[in-house]
Motif scaffolding. Sequence first.
Motif, mmCIF file in Angstrom:
data_model
loop_
_atom_site.group_PDB
_atom_site.id
_atom_site.type_symbol
_atom_site.label_atom_id
_atom_site.label_comp_id
_atom_site.label_asym_id
_atom_site.label_seq_id
_atom_site.Cartn_x
_atom_site.Cartn_y
_atom_site.Cartn_z
ATOM 1 N N ARG A 212 -5.288 2.394 8.723
ATOM 2 C CA ARG A 212 -6.581 1.855 8.238
ATOM 3 C C ARG A 212 -6.646 1.932 6.711
ATOM 4 N NH1 ARG A 212 -11.268 4.653 11.413
ATOM 5 N NH2 ARG A 212 -12.559 3.441 10.004
ATOM 6 N N VAL A 213 -6.098 3.032 6.159
ATOM 7 C CA VAL A 213 -6.035 3.130 4.693
ATOM 8 C C VAL A 213 -5.199 1.983 4.128
ATOM 9 C CG1 VAL A 213 -5.117 4.537 2.794
ATOM 10 C CG2 VAL A 213 -6.392 5.634 4.632
ATOM 11 N N TYR A 214 -4.023 1.740 4.734
ATOM 12 C CA TYR A 214 -3.160 0.644 4.283
ATOM 13 C C TYR A 214 -3.915 -0.693 4.360
ATOM 14 C CZ TYR A 214 1.086 3.576 4.441
ATOM 15 O OH TYR A 214 2.024 4.524 4.221
ATOM 16 N N ASP A 215 -4.641 -0.901 5.485
ATOM 17 C CA ASP A 215 -5.374 -2.172 5.665
ATOM 18 C C ASP A 215 -6.409 -2.350 4.557
ATOM 19 O OD1 ASP A 215 -3.986 -2.898 7.835
ATOM 20 O OD2 ASP A 215 -5.520 -2.340 9.315
ATOM 21 N N HIS A 216 -7.129 -1.232 4.263
ATOM 22 C CA HIS A 216 -8.158 -1.338 3.232
ATOM 23 C C HIS A 216 -7.519 -1.695 1.882
ATOM 24 C CE1 HIS A 216 -12.101 -0.529 1.359
ATOM 25 N NE2 HIS A 216 -11.320 -0.352 0.304
ATOM 26 N N LEU A 217 -6.431 -1.004 1.543
ATOM 27 C CA LEU A 217 -5.772 -1.287 0.262
ATOM 28 C C LEU A 217 -5.267 -2.729 0.243
ATOM 29 C CD1 LEU A 217 -3.874 2.099 -0.255
ATOM 30 C CD2 LEU A 217 -5.749 1.213 -1.656
ATOM 31 N N GLU A 218 -4.725 -3.164 1.363
ATOM 32 C CA GLU A 218 -4.207 -4.535 1.465
ATOM 33 C C GLU A 218 -5.317 -5.560 1.200
ATOM 34 O OE1 GLU A 218 -1.529 -7.189 1.482
ATOM 35 O OE2 GLU A 218 -0.874 -5.123 1.842
ATOM 36 N N LEU B 142 -7.522 -5.475 -0.885
ATOM 37 C CA LEU B 142 -7.834 -5.579 -2.321
ATOM 38 C C LEU B 142 -6.827 -6.455 -3.069
ATOM 39 C CD1 LEU B 142 -8.524 -1.777 -3.017
ATOM 40 C CD2 LEU B 142 -10.196 -3.540 -2.435
ATOM 41 N N ARG B 143 -5.792 -6.900 -2.368
ATOM 42 C CA ARG B 143 -4.679 -7.599 -3.024
ATOM 43 C C ARG B 143 -5.147 -8.793 -3.850
ATOM 44 N NH1 ARG B 143 0.712 -7.780 -2.421
ATOM 45 N NH2 ARG B 143 0.796 -6.511 -0.538
ATOM 46 N N GLY C 203 -0.758 -8.298 -6.997
ATOM 47 C CA GLY C 203 -0.395 -7.194 -6.103
ATOM 48 C C GLY C 203 -1.643 -6.375 -5.777
ATOM 49 N N ILE C 204 -1.428 -5.153 -5.236
ATOM 50 C CA ILE C 204 -2.580 -4.298 -4.897
ATOM 51 C C ILE C 204 -2.924 -3.464 -6.137
ATOM 52 C CG2 ILE C 204 -3.476 -2.529 -3.347
ATOM 53 C CD1 ILE C 204 -1.493 -3.416 -1.264
ATOM 54 N N PRO C 205 -4.179 -3.528 -6.600
ATOM 55 C CA PRO C 205 -4.523 -2.863 -7.861
ATOM 56 C C PRO C 205 -4.801 -1.368 -7.703
ATOM 57 C CG PRO C 205 -6.438 -4.021 -6.989
ATOM 58 C CD PRO C 205 -5.310 -4.282 -6.023
ATOM 59 N N LEU C 206 -4.530 -0.632 -8.771
ATOM 60 C CA LEU C 206 -4.893 0.787 -8.847
ATOM 61 C C LEU C 206 -5.388 1.036 -10.277
ATOM 62 C CD1 LEU C 206 -4.975 3.507 -7.404
ATOM 63 C CD2 LEU C 206 -2.657 3.936 -8.204
ATOM 64 N N SER C 207 -6.648 1.448 -10.396
ATOM 65 C CA SER C 207 -7.288 1.514 -11.722
ATOM 66 C C SER C 207 -7.288 2.928 -12.307
ATOM 67 C CB SER C 207 -8.750 1.071 -11.618
ATOM 68 O OG SER C 207 -8.828 -0.181 -11.013
ATOM 69 N N TYR C 208 -7.114 2.986 -13.599
ATOM 70 C CA TYR C 208 -7.219 4.235 -14.352
ATOM 71 C C TYR C 208 -8.219 4.049 -15.478
ATOM 72 C CZ TYR C 208 -2.912 5.929 -12.163
ATOM 73 O OH TYR C 208 -1.967 6.350 -11.261
ATOM 74 N N GLU C 209 -9.173 4.980 -15.592
ATOM 75 C CA GLU C 209 -10.091 5.014 -16.738
ATOM 76 C C GLU C 209 -9.544 6.080 -17.674
ATOM 77 O OE1 GLU C 209 -12.465 2.919 -17.211
ATOM 78 O OE2 GLU C 209 -12.360 1.998 -15.227
ATOM 79 N N LEU C 210 -9.011 5.629 -18.796
ATOM 80 C CA LEU C 210 -8.286 6.550 -19.684
ATOM 81 C C LEU C 210 -9.103 6.898 -20.913
ATOM 82 C CD1 LEU C 210 -4.993 4.539 -19.433
ATOM 83 C CD2 LEU C 210 -5.354 6.816 -18.476
ATOM 84 N N VAL C 211 -8.910 8.112 -21.407
ATOM 85 C CA VAL C 211 -9.560 8.490 -22.660
ATOM 86 C C VAL C 211 -8.570 9.301 -23.509
ATOM 87 C CG1 VAL C 211 -10.617 10.633 -21.737
ATOM 88 C CG2 VAL C 211 -11.689 9.465 -23.651
ATOM 89 N N TRP C 212 -8.605 9.021 -24.809
ATOM 90 C CA TRP C 212 -7.802 9.769 -25.780
ATOM 91 C C TRP C 212 -8.789 10.425 -26.752
ATOM 92 C CZ3 TRP C 212 -6.763 4.958 -23.930
ATOM 93 C CH2 TRP C 212 -5.493 4.693 -23.424
ATOM 94 N N ALA D 73 0.826 -1.213 0.000
ATOM 95 C CA ALA D 73 0.000 0.000 0.000
ATOM 96 C C ALA D 73 0.858 1.259 0.000
ATOM 97 C CB ALA D 73 -0.903 -0.013 1.231
ATOM 98 N N ARG D 74 1.987 1.196 0.719
ATOM 99 C CA ARG D 74 2.852 2.362 0.795
ATOM 100 C C ARG D 74 3.383 2.742 -0.593
ATOM 101 N NH1 ARG D 74 6.063 4.323 5.245
ATOM 102 N NH2 ARG D 74 5.235 2.602 6.461
ATOM 103 N N SER D 75 3.841 1.723 -1.366
ATOM 104 C CA SER D 75 4.398 2.055 -2.689
ATOM 105 C C SER D 75 3.295 2.490 -3.645
ATOM 106 C CB SER D 75 5.236 0.912 -3.265
ATOM 107 O OG SER D 75 4.525 -0.280 -3.252
#
Length: 262
Positions: free
Chosen positions: A226-232, A234-235, A239-248, A195-197
């Motif tokens: 608590r933020v770290y725990d929540h992110l953890e 989702l593993r 790894g722990i996901p981080l989503s981007y909705e991209l548009v061009w 979560a830290r990285s």
Amino acid sequence: MSELSAVQRAFSRAAGRYRAAAGLQRVVSDRLLDLLPDVEAQRILDLGCGIGFASGALAARHPDAQVIAADFSPGMLGAHEAASSCLRVCADAHCLPFADAGLDLVFSSLMLQWCDLPRALSESARALRPDGVVCFSTVLNGSLREIDAAFAAVDQHRHTVAFTEEGRLREVLASAGLRVDCIERATRVEHFADARSLLQSIRDIGASRVPVDGRRALLGRVALLRVYDHLESLRTELGIPLSYELVWVVARKPGLKVESKQ
Ligand SMILES: C[S@@+](CC[C@H](N)C(=O)[O-])C[C@H]1O[C@@H](n2cnc3c(N)ncnc32)[C@H](O)[C@@H]1O
């Protein structure tokens, strides 16, 4: 420009780490370059150029054109990797230091989510010549949803930018007098070892501050855990996901109408 805002300072501080941290930004910028139509161009603006991922490619593709690399972060401009092939200008996308209709192409990758969208797009449209092209990428609502959910558990502040919806983006383009030639969308999920990285990756691209009320919500240690725990929680095996909705988007300023004589 007057005193630097918190967002400008955050981007300037991140400039030295940006190249290593901005894998996604490079992929998104390269895709935008792929989508560029053939435009006869003498003056090209790389708006929110950062350290210049696209400026050199724009100059190589248009050897006779002047490429202007503009960013409101002096630190990013100072770390620009294609400084010799373009003119660097410290400028704010909401108030461009260019005459009306003086630009042939405005290219802007992953800057607009930081802006007041109607003001920034109208300003680019003003500076474009009739039949000029604006190509940009940005992130839409639903991006960084894992961070929003993790912080929702500990406080009521926004910790990410309030990203726009595609429908709203289309409305703003129309209001700015820009006609859409093409819109492409993709979801991209990055994965982090911890979560830290994951949170550090947002800081390393300068995006750790959000321009909401000019205020940064401060967290205590317990809340951060608590933020770290929540992110953890989702593993996945990646790894722990981080989503981007991209548009061009590729859009055009309509050409001048020629009056036909009856
Ligand atoms: C995520 S970086 C993208 C940089 C570059 N286009 C790339 O693809 O790597 C966003 C850039 O937009 C700049 N930026 C944000 N808001 C801006 C504004 N209002 N005017 C000019 N530059 C801005 C930041 O300083 C930063 O360099």
